[in-house]
Design an enzyme around this catalytic site. Structure first.
Site, PDB file in Angstrom:
ATOM      1  CD  GLU A  65      -1.475  -2.381   1.704  1.00 38.19           C
ATOM      2  OE1 GLU A  65      -0.125  -2.595   2.068  1.00 38.19           O
ATOM      3  OE2 GLU A  65      -2.300  -3.635   1.331  1.00 38.19           O
ATOM      4  CG  PHE A  90      -5.171  -2.791   4.426  1.00 35.39           C
ATOM      5  CD1 PHE A  90      -4.598  -2.841   5.951  1.00 35.39           C
ATOM      6  CD2 PHE A  90      -5.942  -3.742   3.905  1.00 35.39           C
ATOM      7  CE1 PHE A  90      -4.718  -4.325   6.327  1.00 35.39           C
ATOM      8  CE2 PHE A  90      -6.027  -5.345   4.590  1.00 35.39           C
ATOM      9  CZ  PHE A  90      -5.310  -5.246   5.908  1.00 35.39           C
ATOM     10  NE  ARG A 174     -14.889  -5.724   0.285  1.00 34.06           N
ATOM     11  CZ  ARG A 174     -15.032  -7.095   0.363  1.00 34.06           C
ATOM     12  NH1 ARG A 174     -15.187  -7.920  -0.538  1.00 34.06           N
ATOM     13  NH2 ARG A 174     -14.779  -7.734   1.747  1.00 34.06           N
TER      14      ARG A 174
END
Lengths: 318, 271
Positions: A65, A90, A174
């Site tokens: 990341e 993240f 999501r």
């Protein structure tokens, strides 16, 4: 802003990850500068269909990341518009200094999609459950911080942020979210939306807590308690005018967020009111705890993120 | 090239003297590579610093900014008089590189490990665009402690970024001591080869060797290049060379005598 609020919210099956891929595909049709970045979560966000159409404008960086943010900064320096997705933990915690310096301080362009907002991380548990991402992103001086309410808003704001320079953090669930807005609604970043009018108290909510607030509204009506509900999807910059207007109107503000009560919506609203129009603010959210595994229903109860918690807070503070 | 190196060293030293302190060691170890890049290699346009067809330099070890500022001033990016404003309140020449403040600075750096990722990102962007510009980045050997460097290196290798040249300034000292004592890097040439780089070590104070190695790097296809610059931290002032405390120096009266003598010497050879 041209927002149409559905009279009755819909249980829509259009997952936000599908919205992300479909919308980026449609944007990229007319914009060769879009580059989508992933850190080995392409499958989770269903971006393969984008990759199949635009392989040159897609980079799966691998599980790195910090470097992904650096790559994005390099792309932005060449005038590309990088969209970067990973889980919210993240996308913010893991690479905060990179976001702060290589993007924010360097005044570069980056659109960040942080998925699996708060308790929606469910069975991925405490390691994957962001309760602090909004707080972190608020600390970057030039960042715009948004929690998405439903797929209609996500689709519209993805199209909008393409044309605005700077860091945009879009926090999403999501999978599916209750549909609050009618298709084709146009949102204005920085302007909250009044979903219900009432004079007794105002619930300011974001993300999954909008659904809870609407349920609380119904429950309270039965007891002749009338609340206003504001969807304050832009947490930064905050819609100060609207917040103050409803503080004046109702005299009591309840914030409801799927996030630590430190750093996110509750903090932002409290700051705004304490400086400009001191009003009692009750913050509903995760109170200084880490995440854990569980179903979303279980976790909402565990952390006090339900309609009942909102009802209780309203009644106790009227 | 030697003369240009001396000119950069002179201007850098004057900046530090004027300020009274600064990152002298790591600035002086990269002067020769800056000299070669800006005199012989990089396609740039000082009158149009953001020219789209330019070659890029990302100084990942951003604390060596003063050496780069001196180079940029000598190339005409801005007036040499500005150099003496290093670290002044409100200056456009901060201790660490800032792309928003200084003409010719391609990327903001200072938090170690980040600049190399940005450089790799620029190189990848140029590949997407089908452009032939080159990207150079200078990383400190101490900076390689940062894991992000190795994320960037994996990425560059995987994406076959042959438009990228990474320099590691192997001056062997970091803030708290010798790099080998703090986190031993072992054989960097072998390490980078294993990552898939074209990888060589050269004398980092010999302009001809640096030039030759860059030309070979630019002609190496299908993989990125690493040039390890074997350098001396504080190179050019014998009394300051290789002492651990030269990473950031605050000059004593005795130091200033040495600095004044060196300035006179450099003025003589650059006349």
């Amino acid at each position: 802003m041209n927002v149409k609020i559905l009279e009755k919210p819909l249980n829509n099956s259009y997952e936000l990850r599908e919205v992300y891929a479909d919308t980026l595909i449609s944007i990229a049709k007319n914009n060769s500068k879009i580059v989508a970045l992933e850190a080995d979560l392409m499958g989770a966000i269903k971006m393969k269909k984008y990759l199949d159409i635009y392989p040159n404008n897609f980079i799966n960086c691998g599980i790195m990341e910090a470097n992904m943010v650096g790559i994005a900064s390099g792309l932005a320096l060449r005038g590309f518009i990088p969209f970067m997705h990973t889980f919210g933990v993240f996308a913010t915690r893991r690479c905060f200094d990179q976001l702060f310096l290589s993007i924010g301080y360097a005044d570069l362009n980056l659109k960040i999609i942080g998925s699996d907002a708060g308790v929606s991380a469910a069975h991925n548990g405490g390691t994957h459950m962001p309760f602090e991402d909004l707080g972190l992103m608020r600390l970057i001086p030039n960042a715009t911080v948004i929690e998405i309410t439903d797929w209609v808003m996500f689709q519209d704001l993805l199209k909008q942020v393409v044309n605005i320079h700077g860091i945009h953090y879009l926090r999403i669930v999501r999978k599916t979210m209750l549909q609050i807005y009618d298709e084709g609604s146009r949102f204005t970043i920085g302007e909250g939306i009044v979903l219900r009018e009432g004079n007794d108290a105002t619930v300011i909510a974001t993300g999954i807590m909008i659904k809870e607030a609407l349920e609380a509204h119904k429950m309270l009506l039965k007891e002749d308690i009338h609340i206003s509900i504001i969807d304050l999807f832009t947490i930064k910059p905050i819609d100060q005018e609207l917040v103050i207007k409803y503080a004046k109107k109702t005299g009591l503000i309840i914030t409801a967020e799927n996030h630590n009560i430190i750093g996110g919506l509750g903090s932002a609203v409290s700051k705004c009111l304490s400086e400009s129009y001191p009003t009692k603010v009750i913050r509903i959210g995760v109170n200084e705890r880490f995440g854990q595994v569980g179903t979303q229903d279980f976790l909402q109860k565990e952390y006090g993120l339900t309609a009942k918690d909102i009802v209780k807070a309203v009644k106790e503070n009227l | 090239m030697k003369k240009f190196s001396n000119m950069i060293r002179l201007e850098t030293l004057k900046m530090f003297k004027n300020r009274g302190f600064g990152h002298l060691g790591g600035s002086f170890s990269i002067i020769e590579v800056l000299s070669v890049l800006y005199l012989k290699i990089m396609e740039i346009n000082p009158e149009n610093p953001t020219w789209s067809d330019r070659d890029y330099l990302v100084l990942s070890k951003g604390h060596a900014g003063p050496a780069l500022y001196a180079t940029l001033a000598l190339k005409g990016y801005f007036n040499k008089e500005l150099l003496l404003t290093l670290n002044d309140n409100g200056t456009s020449l901060p201790s660490h590189c800032d792309r928003l403040k200084t003409p010719g600075i391609d990327m903001t750096t200072g938090s170690l490990g980040q600049g190399i990722s940005s450089a790799v990102g620029i190189a990848k962007a140029l590949k997407i665009e089908g452009k032939s510009n080159f990207v150079f980045t200078i990383v400190g050997d101490g900076e390689l402690n940062e894991g992000q460097c190795f994320e960037a290196i994996q990425f560059a290798s995987h994406h076959q970024l042959d438009n990228l040249v990474v320099f590691v300034d192997e001056n062997k000292i970091q803030l708290d001591g010798f790099t080998k004592d703090i986190s031993n890097q072992r054989d960097l040439v072998k390490k980078f080869k294993a990552f898939g780089f074209h990888s060589v070590r050269v004398n980092g104070h010999d302009e001809e060797s640096i030039l030759k190695s860059i030309k070979i790097a630019l002609n190496t296809k299908g993989k990125p290049s690493l040039i390890i610059l074997d350098t001396i931290k504080g190179k050019g002032i014998e009394e300051f060379e290789n002492i651990v405390s030269n990473h950031h120096m605050r000059f004593s009266e005795d130091d200033l005598v040495i600095i004044n003598r060196k300035i006179a010497e450099l003025e003589e050879v650059t006349r």
